[in-house]
Design an enzyme around this catalytic site. Sequence first.
Site, PDB file in Angstrom:
ATOM      1  N   HIS A 101       0.744  -1.198   0.023  1.00  0.00           N
ATOM      2  CA  HIS A 101      -0.057  -0.018  -0.158  1.00  0.00           C
ATOM      3  C   HIS A 101       0.974   1.376   0.163  1.00  0.00           C
ATOM      4  O   HIS A 101       2.027   0.759   1.223  1.00  0.00           O
ATOM      5  CB  HIS A 101      -0.861  -0.014   1.743  1.00  0.00           C
ATOM      6  CG  HIS A 101      -2.301  -1.383   1.774  1.00  0.00           C
ATOM      7  ND1 HIS A 101      -1.162  -1.832   2.103  1.00  0.00           N
ATOM      8  CD2 HIS A 101      -2.989  -1.302   1.296  1.00  0.00           C
ATOM      9  CE1 HIS A 101      -2.911  -3.539   2.379  1.00  0.00           C
ATOM     10  NE2 HIS A 101      -3.391  -2.469   2.054  1.00  0.00           N
ATOM     11  N   ASP A 104       2.129   1.873   3.375  1.00  0.00           N
ATOM     12  CA  ASP A 104       3.304   1.151   3.840  1.00  0.00           C
ATOM     13  C   ASP A 104       4.531   1.462   3.572  1.00  0.00           C
ATOM     14  O   ASP A 104       5.581   0.887   4.257  1.00  0.00           O
ATOM     15  CB  ASP A 104       3.088  -0.808   2.817  1.00  0.00           C
ATOM     16  CG  ASP A 104       1.590  -0.762   3.022  1.00  0.00           C
ATOM     17  OD1 ASP A 104       0.741  -0.581   4.533  1.00  0.00           O
ATOM     18  OD2 ASP A 104       1.633  -1.524   2.569  1.00  0.00           O
ATOM     19  N   GLU A 232     -10.473  -7.272  -4.423  1.00  0.00           N
ATOM     20  CA  GLU A 232     -10.354  -7.908  -3.406  1.00  0.00           C
ATOM     21  C   GLU A 232     -11.222  -7.892  -2.424  1.00  0.00           C
ATOM     22  O   GLU A 232     -11.849  -7.233  -1.591  1.00  0.00           O
ATOM     23  CB  GLU A 232      -9.061  -7.635  -2.182  1.00  0.00           C
ATOM     24  CG  GLU A 232      -8.668  -8.978  -1.366  1.00  0.00           C
ATOM     25  CD  GLU A 232      -7.460  -8.552  -0.611  1.00  0.00           C
ATOM     26  OE1 GLU A 232      -6.923  -8.171  -0.757  1.00  0.00           O
ATOM     27  OE2 GLU A 232      -7.798  -8.946   0.224  1.00  0.00           O
ATOM     28  N   GLU A 268      -9.197 -13.989  -1.053  1.00  0.00           N
ATOM     29  CA  GLU A 268      -8.268 -13.844   0.289  1.00  0.00           C
ATOM     30  C   GLU A 268      -9.004 -15.086   0.580  1.00  0.00           C
ATOM     31  O   GLU A 268     -10.019 -15.484   0.909  1.00  0.00           O
ATOM     32  CB  GLU A 268      -7.795 -12.211   1.156  1.00  0.00           C
ATOM     33  CG  GLU A 268      -7.083 -13.126   2.428  1.00  0.00           C
ATOM     34  CD  GLU A 268      -6.889 -11.809   2.936  1.00  0.00           C
ATOM     35  OE1 GLU A 268      -6.754 -11.195   2.280  1.00  0.00           O
ATOM     36  OE2 GLU A 268      -7.145 -11.831   4.049  1.00  0.00           O
ATOM     37  N   HIS A 271     -11.098 -14.200   3.662  1.00  0.00           N
ATOM     38  CA  HIS A 271     -11.900 -12.854   3.705  1.00  0.00           C
ATOM     39  C   HIS A 271     -13.501 -13.887   3.193  1.00  0.00           C
ATOM     40  O   HIS A 271     -14.484 -13.673   3.923  1.00  0.00           O
ATOM     41  CB  HIS A 271     -11.864 -12.219   2.239  1.00  0.00           C
ATOM     42  CG  HIS A 271     -10.756 -11.228   2.997  1.00  0.00           C
ATOM     43  ND1 HIS A 271     -10.551 -10.269   1.739  1.00  0.00           N
ATOM     44  CD2 HIS A 271      -9.988 -10.941   3.899  1.00  0.00           C
ATOM     45  CE1 HIS A 271      -9.520  -9.366   3.095  1.00  0.00           C
ATOM     46  NE2 HIS A 271      -8.961  -9.759   3.683  1.00  0.00           N
ATOM     47  N   ASP A 309      -5.685 -13.085   9.080  1.00  0.00           N
ATOM     48  CA  ASP A 309      -4.853 -13.167   8.718  1.00  0.00           C
ATOM     49  C   ASP A 309      -3.681 -14.202   8.949  1.00  0.00           C
ATOM     50  O   ASP A 309      -2.361 -13.791   9.853  1.00  0.00           O
ATOM     51  CB  ASP A 309      -4.334 -11.640   8.636  1.00  0.00           C
ATOM     52  CG  ASP A 309      -5.268 -10.978   7.781  1.00  0.00           C
ATOM     53  OD1 ASP A 309      -5.866 -11.731   7.195  1.00  0.00           O
ATOM     54  OD2 ASP A 309      -4.728  -9.782   7.571  1.00  0.00           O
ATOM     55  N   ASP A 338      -0.462 -11.883   2.634  1.00  0.00           N
ATOM     56  CA  ASP A 338      -0.960 -11.585   3.425  1.00  0.00           C
ATOM     57  C   ASP A 338      -1.476 -11.697   5.242  1.00  0.00           C
ATOM     58  O   ASP A 338      -2.745 -12.142   5.238  1.00  0.00           O
ATOM     59  CB  ASP A 338      -2.778 -11.176   2.399  1.00  0.00           C
ATOM     60  CG  ASP A 338      -3.598  -9.816   3.685  1.00  0.00           C
ATOM     61  OD1 ASP A 338      -3.011  -8.826   4.312  1.00  0.00           O
ATOM     62  OD2 ASP A 338      -3.845  -9.195   3.132  1.00  0.00           O
TER      63      ASP A 338
HETATM   64  C1  XUL Z   1      -7.624  -6.499   4.663  1.00  0.00           C
HETATM   65  C2  XUL Z   1      -6.514  -7.254   3.336  1.00  0.00           C
HETATM   66  C3  XUL Z   1      -5.867  -6.302   2.860  1.00  0.00           C
HETATM   67  C4  XUL Z   1      -5.928  -6.039   1.084  1.00  0.00           C
HETATM   68  C5  XUL Z   1      -4.925  -5.072   0.696  1.00  0.00           C
HETATM   69  O1  XUL Z   1      -8.632  -7.149   5.690  1.00  0.00           O
HETATM   70  O2  XUL Z   1      -6.817  -7.969   2.968  1.00  0.00           O
HETATM   71  O3  XUL Z   1      -4.948  -5.914   3.368  1.00  0.00           O
HETATM   72  O4  XUL Z   1      -5.315  -7.121   0.702  1.00  0.00           O
HETATM   73  O5  XUL Z   1      -5.954  -3.434   1.106  1.00  0.00           O
HETATM   74 CO    CO Z   2      -5.814  -8.988   1.980  1.00  0.00          CO
END
Ligand code: XUL
Ligand code: CO
Length: 439
Positions: A101, A104, A232, A268, A271, A309, A338
């Site tokens: 990002h 970051d 995402e 992800e 997610h 995560d 991630d």
């Molecule tokens: C948040 C997430 C983020 C994205 C990028 O849950 O996964 O880190 O991957 O913004």
């Molecule tokens: Co992510």
Amino acid sequence: MSEMFKGIGPIVYEGPKSKNPLAFKFYDAERVVYGKKMKEHLPFAMAWWHNLCGQGSDMFGAPSTDKTFGTEPGTMAHARAKVDAGFEFMQKIGIEEFCWHDTDLVPESDDINETNRRLDEITDYILEKMKETGIRCLWGTANMFSNPRFMNGAGSTNCADVYCFAAAQVKKALDLTVKLGGRGYVFWGGREGYETLLNTDVKFEQENIAQLMKMAVAYGRSIGFTGDFYIEPKPKEPMKHQYDFDAATAIGFLRQYGLDKDFKMNIEDNHATLAGHTFQHDLRISAINGMLGSVDVNTGDLLLGWDTDEFPKDVYVATMAMYEIIKAGGLTGGLNFDAKTRRASYTYEDMFQAFILGMDTFALGLIKAAAILEDGRIDGFIDERYASFKTGLGAKIRSGEATLEELAAYAEEKQNPGLPGSGRQEYLENVVNSVLFGG
Ligand code: XUL
Ligand code: CO
């Protein structure tokens, strides 16, 4: 530049019998599995935010992990030290790509022009390191969820000035993605959602998000970005309702607003499970829609039920993920960790252990997915299960030539069709276990 991770690495493959904690037991980058090298099947990437910025704080506690890398946080010296640490880490662990990002990379200034100047400076330095090491950028993104200005979203905000600020961040992040040769650009809709309909116009907000994405595509293409844009999906957290709930929802949104040619999914694991799906489900939905782009590999904890995560450790889940990825013909993006070490795993060695865990888990997943495909019983069963659609009226249905009247006449003549054949789920689960553990 002095060595940050003294006494650690490079991490090499030593095989399943090795007891060396700092060695791969299964990830052997050059080994050919199912026609390709492991490192080609598994284009691993490091997430700048977790690995170089995350300090183990949570909503109940202060940081536990020192990521100052010998510098003062909030300075450009710290930003540079993170670059040094990141490239040393990636070289030692054997990862060839990274994701970031904007926030970051450098400390954010109150003046966006100064933030952008800092971003130019740090990406010059990153570029030097990339040339020196051959390490590449997988994707970039703009953090449009941490700063309080984005409390009501970025594209979905109620405030036009905030929307413009988001546009400025996307523009700059796209410039930098192109500068670093990034293969993708991600929109994770951090706060693109709502808490209550008492204060929210959902249609208005979704149209505005689509408009921001359209402008991003137009700008990105105009500056030579040829990669994929990604959504995402995530169903909740931080917002109660997030618009990109899951792959199916995000794909529908992209199609509704004519964005489907430029966008794919960045799926992800954690997610998908928050949305009540398996990781495999969202990979499949993306793949069958031609939208499986990139993947964030981590895992949640079903007992906790939030976005923890964690580094991937479940070989069964990784196997089913790799089964989907291989069947989809591989990824155009990569496998981005991630993921973060647990708060109590606060040493540099823990960072390496975490990546060894994730990379070995996915190497095993790849080996076992290839074995399932080579075994053929699962795919053979599925093929056979739909065999009645290969001939006769079934084939006519598939080719779109059948009419409702014709099918009804057939059913009325034939009477009760009987049962459609056993799904044999337990047998198939036995097959998977025998492929996984049968040697
Ligand atoms: C948040 C997430 C983020 C994205 C990028 O849950 O996964 O880190 O991957 O913004
Ligand atoms: Co992510």
